[in-house]
Design an enzyme around this catalytic site. Structure first.
Site: not given
Ligand code: S5P
Length: 229
Positions: A68
């Site tokens: 990012k």
């Molecule tokens: O809008 C976003 C973009 C990203 S890349 N929302 C997110 O959550 N992410 C990433 O996706 C975040 O940095 C994390 O690594 C992942 C979501 O992880 P989870 O454990 O919540 O499924």
């Protein structure tokens, strides 16, 4: 994706290199993309990225360092190529915010294009109250079209364009809807890939915190492939 019949991308946001490698070995057969946050690792050494690259080759997935980038072009380019992580050398996919304007894409492109890498633009976010919406999202699509030799798609919550050059990747996915305590919001594979028309779902804790990540990844893979629109 077609060969492995999977639209599943995963992340394991751990601070331990060995845990990341073990997780990747377990889920590798089921995924098209491994998303990393390399700067979370407290015991990072370049051998981690070498091993991840070997696993990517073995299991036929792509690595996506979720860096990012968000600075001016010159700095983002240097952060992509240099520092401790040398991201452009081992991660064929990375992403950036477009808040600085087109210069950030031009900077990353100077470093990434000669290496055959591609860039995702953050057009929308999964978190509550995100400012990446409306005109901002439209601007991401416009910039993708303008720099289509390097931009390969979007981090988004829904399909943004019918242009087949761009892939839509959506985080905030779990088998049941919900949220975490810090603003993350989850949608189901059915909603994200079926109703919203995204191409790839990104699943983190839904798989990494399961008792058997390999079995859970297989389950998400099935769900995701069935849900695709
Ligand atoms: O809008 C976003 C973009 C990203 S890349 N929302 C997110 O959550 N992410 C990433 O996706 C975040 O940095 C994390 O690594 C992942 C979501 O992880 P989870 O454990 O919540 O499924």
């Amino acid at each position: 994706m077609e060969r492995k019949k999977t639209n599943l991308a995963v992340n394991c946001d751990t601070v331990r290199s060995q845990q990341l490698l073990d997780f990747t070995e377990q889920v590798g057969p089921h995924i098209c993309v491994l998303k990393t946050h390399i700067d979370l690792l407290e015991d990072f050494s370049p051998s981690v990225t070498q091993k991840l690259t070997q696993l990517a080759e073995k299991h036929q997935f792509l690595i996506f360092e979720d860096r990012k980038f968000a600075d001016i072009g010159t700095i983002s380019k240097a952060q992509y190529e240099k520092g401790i992580y040398h991201i452009s050398d081992w991660s064929p996919i990375t992403n950036c915010h477009i808040v600085p304007g087109p210069g950030i894409i031009e900077g990353l492109r100077e470093a990434g294009l000669p290496k055959g890498n591609g860039l995702l633009l953050l057009a929308q976010m999964s978190s509550k109250g995100s400012l990446a919406k409306d005109g901002y999202t439209l601007e991401a699509v416009r910039l993708a079209e303008l720099y289509s030799d390097f931009v390969i798609g979007f981090i988004c919550q829904e399909k943004l364009t019918d242009d087949p050059r761009f892939v839509h990747m959506t985080p905030g996915v779990k088998l049941s809807e919900g949220s975490d305590s810090l603003g993350q919001q989850y949608n189901t594979p059915e909603k994200v890939l079926g109703k919203n028309g995204s191409d790839i779902m990104i699943v983190g804790r839904g798989i990494s915190q399961a008792a058997d990540p390999s079995k859970e990844a297989a389950r998400y893979k099935e769900e995701g492939w069935r849900a695709r629109s």
